[in-house]
Design an enzyme around this catalytic site. Structure first.
Site, PDB file in Angstrom:
ATOM      1  CG  HIS A   1      -0.145   0.035   2.525  1.00  0.00           C
ATOM      2  ND1 HIS A   1       0.397   1.190   3.055  1.00  0.00           N
ATOM      3  CD2 HIS A   1       0.179  -0.952   3.381  1.00  0.00           C
ATOM      4  CE1 HIS A   1       1.018   0.912   4.189  1.00  0.00           C
ATOM      5  NE2 HIS A   1       0.902  -0.390   4.411  1.00  0.00           N
TER       6      HIS A   1
ATOM      7  CD  GLU B   1       2.055  -5.717   8.349  1.00  0.00           C
ATOM      8  OE1 GLU B   1       2.197  -6.951   8.282  1.00  0.00           O
ATOM      9  OE2 GLU B   1       2.866  -4.904   7.858  1.00  0.00           O
TER      10      GLU B   1
END
Length: 225
Positions: A32, A106
């Protein structure tokens, strides 16, 4: 179903030097774009920070890079906002919808969330040493690397089953992407500490039905400069 290596002790795939008569499933691993934690070097796990201004520009840049290549069949994303916003930029450029894949989330940094490495080193020295040394050690209140490995194996097995022979973008975070690359390379756990991933970088792995795989691109980020 293609086999995903579980650790460095397993047999490495035979070398694939030239073209193959097998059709690859190509997975484009995109980190990202940046957030305020990226700029400050803070542990950024399960928070839902948006992209910052630079991160939005990075998302547009990596979307242009992905969109300028071959077709994209599927765009998968971690459920966290910073990944979704990056995936949406890619989907807008390449067409199609973003599909949320929970396994791309994550690592949970627990009590270390939002702290810098130096802060963690001062406050949790023994726990940090263990976490850096062992895949089964977790931050206080958090998640071990071994758990990320298990869910990335599951995610990749699902991609290779449902999207065999297609080009799949997976927008995720540092730990899941490094884990996928480590597995593809047949490297030991500590290898994740030995290469860098820029925000909005692109890495590419080809997977084959016979269980072999090729890392074609690692941390491509020139589009950000």
């Amino acid at each position: 179903m293609p086999a995903i290596p579980t650790d460095a002790a397993e047999r490495l795939p035979e070398r694939r030097w030239g073209k193959t008569d097998q059709v690859a499933t190509t997975v484009l691993l995109v980190r990202h774009g940046s957030t305020e934690h990226s700029l400050e070097g803070r542990f950024s796990g399960r928070n839902d920070l948006p992209l910052d201004a630079a991160g939005r520009g990075q998302a547009a840049a990596v979307a242009g890079l992905v969109g300028a290549g071959e077709r994209v069949d599927v765009v998968l994303s971690s459920p966290l906002r910073r990944a979704r916003e990056t995936a949406e930029a890619i989907a807008a450029r390449t067409g199609g919808q973003v599909e949320i894949a929970e396994d791309l989330i994550e690592l949970d940094f627990g009590d270390w969330e939002g702290h810098t490495f130096a802060e963690v080193e001062r406050a949790w020295p023994a726990e940090l040493t263990a976490w850096l040394a062992r895949a089964d050690a977790a931050p206080p209140g958090g998640e071990a690397f071994a758990a990320v490995t298990a869910r990335m194996q599951r995610l990749l097995a699902d991609v290779l089953t449902r999207h065999a022979g297609r080009r799949v973008v997976a927008v995720s975070h540092v730990t899941p992407i490094k884990t996928a690359l480590r597995l593809a390379l047949g490297a030991p756990h500590e290898a994740i500490f030995r290469f860098h991933l820029d925000t909005a970088s692109l890495s590419v792995v080809d997977y084959y039905a016979d269980g072999e795989c090729n890392v074609r691109v690692l941390n491509r980020a020139e589009q950000l400069h």
